[in-house]
Design an enzyme around this catalytic site. Structure first.
Site, PDB file in Angstrom:
ATOM      1  N   CYS A 117       0.841  -1.196   0.000  1.00 52.65           N
ATOM      2  CA  CYS A 117       0.000   0.000   0.000  1.00 52.65           C
ATOM      3  C   CYS A 117       0.881   1.252   0.000  1.00 52.65           C
ATOM      4  O   CYS A 117       1.607   1.497  -0.958  1.00 52.65           O
ATOM      5  CB  CYS A 117      -1.007  -0.040   1.143  1.00 52.65           C
ATOM      6  SG  CYS A 117      -2.358   1.160   0.937  1.00 52.65           S
TER       7      CYS A 117
ATOM      8  N   HIS B  70      -3.799  -4.933  -0.328  1.00 48.52           N
ATOM      9  CA  HIS B  70      -3.376  -5.430   0.988  1.00 48.52           C
ATOM     10  C   HIS B  70      -3.379  -6.953   0.983  1.00 48.52           C
ATOM     11  O   HIS B  70      -4.437  -7.569   1.134  1.00 48.52           O
ATOM     12  CB  HIS B  70      -4.338  -4.915   2.073  1.00 48.52           C
ATOM     13  CG  HIS B  70      -4.183  -3.471   2.385  1.00 48.52           C
ATOM     14  ND1 HIS B  70      -3.293  -3.003   3.326  1.00 48.52           N
ATOM     15  CD2 HIS B  70      -4.798  -2.382   1.872  1.00 48.52           C
ATOM     16  CE1 HIS B  70      -3.365  -1.682   3.392  1.00 48.52           C
ATOM     17  NE2 HIS B  70      -4.271  -1.278   2.513  1.00 48.52           N
TER      18      HIS B  70
ATOM     19  N   GLU C 219      -2.545  -8.858   3.314  1.00 50.38           N
ATOM     20  CA  GLU C 219      -2.997  -9.336   4.630  1.00 50.38           C
ATOM     21  C   GLU C 219      -4.517  -9.305   4.765  1.00 50.38           C
ATOM     22  O   GLU C 219      -5.067  -9.918   5.694  1.00 50.38           O
ATOM     23  CB  GLU C 219      -2.336  -8.514   5.745  1.00 50.38           C
ATOM     24  CG  GLU C 219      -2.922  -7.131   5.977  1.00 50.38           C
ATOM     25  CD  GLU C 219      -2.415  -6.060   5.015  1.00 50.38           C
ATOM     26  OE1 GLU C 219      -2.722  -4.875   5.243  1.00 50.38           O
ATOM     27  OE2 GLU C 219      -1.725  -6.405   4.025  1.00 50.38           O
TER      28      GLU C 219
END
Length: 201
Positions: free
Chosen positions: A83, A181, A183
């Site tokens: 990001c 992202h 994650e």
């Protein structure tokens, strides 16, 4: 194998740490210590917030920029920017004024301006990742995005579509940056992190 997850007060550290562990990383060190980064086998730079504030916070860590340049650029350690961590790889960012990035990838980060007036800013939610050419880390699929500024410039590896093309990944050699992202991208994100952990650029 040690993974340095850089803590400069501007990242979703807990989630990224957990995702790296879930992807198989045995030794993830959340650190603001330049010496530890200089010894790491792989380096991850997360980032949430404004480009300028993140750049300032990263530069405020004693010796960190020098350690990154030596370990990543000179010695070739695999690097992943996530990001705003990806955006910081650029020459400069134009959020709340012009701010210098790391200058690793030629380009700049500017406010998203979709050609389709129905496309909302920030770009938020699941969207396709479309590789421009085969790459060992970037696969086609869907990932989770959350950003109001986007990169334009060199070394684009993949795009997405949000009222027009948006850069989803950049990189070359041992450098990789993703706008989305991992994650938060469930199976797609974990698979990317697994490939990063095994990467031999």
């Amino acid at each position: 194998m040690t993974i340095a997850l850089i803590d400069y007060g501007a990242g979703n550290l807990h989630s990224v740490h957990n995702a790296l562990k879930a992807a198989g990383a045995a030794d993830v060190r959340v650190t603001a210590d330049a010496a530890e980064v200089a010894r790491a086998d792989r380096i991850v730079l997360p980032g949430v917030g404004a480009f300028g504030a993140c750049a300032t916070a990263l530069r405020a860590l004693p010796g960190m920029i020098e350690a990154l340049e030596r370990r990543v650029l000179a010695e070739g350690a695999p690097f992943l920017g996530v990001c705003v961590g990806m955006q910081l790889m650029a020459t400069r960012g134009l959020e709340f004024g012009a701010h210098d990035g790391l200058g690793w990838i030629a380009g700049e980060v500017a406010e998203l301006a979709p050609a389709d007036p129905g496309a909302k800013v920030p770009h938020m939610g699941w969207n396709d990742v479309v590789p421009l050419a085969p790459h060992p880390l970037i696969a086609p699929g869907e990932a989770y995005f959350l950003h109001g500024y986007a990169f334009t410039g060199a070394d684009v590896l993949a795009t997405s579509d949000h009222g027009g093309p948006v850069v989803a990944a950049i990189g070359r050699d041992n450098l990789l940056g993703v706008q989305f992202h991992p994650e938060k991208s469930q199976g797609y994100g974990l698979a990317l992190l697994e490939r990063f952990l095994a990467w031999r650029p």
